[in-house]
Design an enzyme around this catalytic site. Structure first.
Site, mmCIF file in Angstrom:
data_model
loop_
_atom_site.group_PDB
_atom_site.id
_atom_site.type_symbol
_atom_site.label_atom_id
_atom_site.label_comp_id
_atom_site.label_asym_id
_atom_site.label_seq_id
_atom_site.Cartn_x
_atom_site.Cartn_y
_atom_site.Cartn_z
ATOM 1 N N GLU A 176 0.814 -1.215 0.000
ATOM 2 C CA GLU A 176 0.000 0.000 0.000
ATOM 3 C C GLU A 176 0.851 1.270 0.000
ATOM 4 O OE1 GLU A 176 -3.442 0.265 0.076
ATOM 5 O OE2 GLU A 176 -3.655 -1.906 -0.146
ATOM 6 N N ASP B 83 -7.959 5.966 -8.279
ATOM 7 C CA ASP B 83 -8.626 4.670 -8.476
ATOM 8 C C ASP B 83 -10.143 4.772 -8.400
ATOM 9 O OD1 ASP B 83 -8.947 5.133 -5.786
ATOM 10 O OD2 ASP B 83 -8.174 3.197 -5.119
ATOM 11 N N THR C 12 -7.498 8.242 -0.408
ATOM 12 C CA THR C 12 -7.086 7.028 0.292
ATOM 13 C C THR C 12 -6.150 7.460 1.411
ATOM 14 O OG1 THR C 12 -7.262 5.638 -1.673
ATOM 15 C CG2 THR C 12 -5.825 4.848 0.095
#
Length: 273
Positions: free
Chosen positions: A58, A76, A81
């Site tokens: 990640e 995405d 995020t």
């Protein structure tokens, strides 16, 4: 503490036993009753390893504890995020996190963004979040309560369910990690690429140990289904976190996820000694 209690009870009973004539002293408990159970991914040391491996994929770093402050839009379709597990503004888990944080610490720096987080849920919009949300997230990450809130939501939504399902399926520490990494990326919703449906897809090819199957065969089937799910979405189409990490551990028969561990993600090598 169980062993200590048994020994303490035995010592207290000893003087009485010396005078007893009607019955012999009880036999010691069999060793099996006090033997430690095998550890799973919820063992603290194994959990830390799991977090480091996920962080390698990640965040391209083994230092997962440095990621509480992480936040960016990676393009995405999930909006921002952020954090130690990739909470997303577009998928609801970031909203849940900030709501929980606000319950335990009303008036925190992120509380004012709750209306915007509710509005952008399900989209990649930044409406009501820009321009200060990323900076305020970093400020919040200096607060121990926000770190605890991230840990809480990671465990509630992702870690605990995956470990529970792994134990139900009879898989060991590696299998529980494989489940955990899948639920982190795909969630456990009703769409075809969710964790539960990856598992259902694998069930058409193999059975988990709890249903009489071979553990390695089952985990390979699960990873095959996971790769299929990843390839359904361009943002996740690089499957190296499976191919050059989880498959490596599985091929070596390292079902307990024992160290040392060597793997690659996106071509970058990582090592845990």
């Amino acid at each position: 503490m169980t062993i200590g209690a048994l020994l303490g009870a035995a010592l207290l009973a000893a003087p009485l036993a010396a005078h007893a004539t009607a019955a012999p002293a009880p036999a010691p408990a069999p060793a099996a009753t006090v033997a430690a159970a095998p550890t799973g991914l919820d063992d603290p040391a194994k959990k830390d390893i799991a977090m480091r491996i996920v962080s390698s994929a990640e965040n391209s770093s083994l230092d997962w504890k440095a990621q509480y402050k992480y936040i960016e839009d990676i393009g995405d379709g999930r909006g921002y995020t952020a954090g130690i597990i990739g909470f997303c503004s577009g998928t609801g888990d970031m909203l849940d996190l900030v709501e929980y944080y606000t319950q335990v610490k009303p008036g925190n720096v992120l509380a004012r963004y709750l209306p915007a987080l509710r509005a952008v849920d399900g989209s990649d919009s930044h409406a009501g979040l820009d321009p200060n949300f990323t900076g305020d997230w970093a400020k919040a990450a200096q607060d121990a309560e926000f770190k605890k809130a991230q840990d809480h939501e990671r465990d509630r939504v992702y870690f605990n369910p995956s470990v529970k399902q792994g134990k139900t399926d009879g898989v060991g520490t590696l299998g529980q990690f494989i489940y955990y990494d899948a639920i982190v990326m795909h969630g456990d919703g009703t769409d075809s690429t969710s964790f539960r449906n990856i598992r259902k897809r694998a069930l058409t090819k193999a059975k988990p140990p709890a249903q009489g199957g071979n553990e390695t065969t089952w985990l390979n089937a699960f990873l095959d289904a996971r790769v299929w799910a990843m390839k359904q979405e361009e943002a996740h189409s690089d499957t190296s976190r499976v191919d050059t990490a989880q498959r490596v551990f599985l091929k070596k028969g390292n079902l307990n996820l024992n160290t040392p561990l060597d793997w690659k993600v996106y071509g970058d090598p990582f090592h845990i000694g």
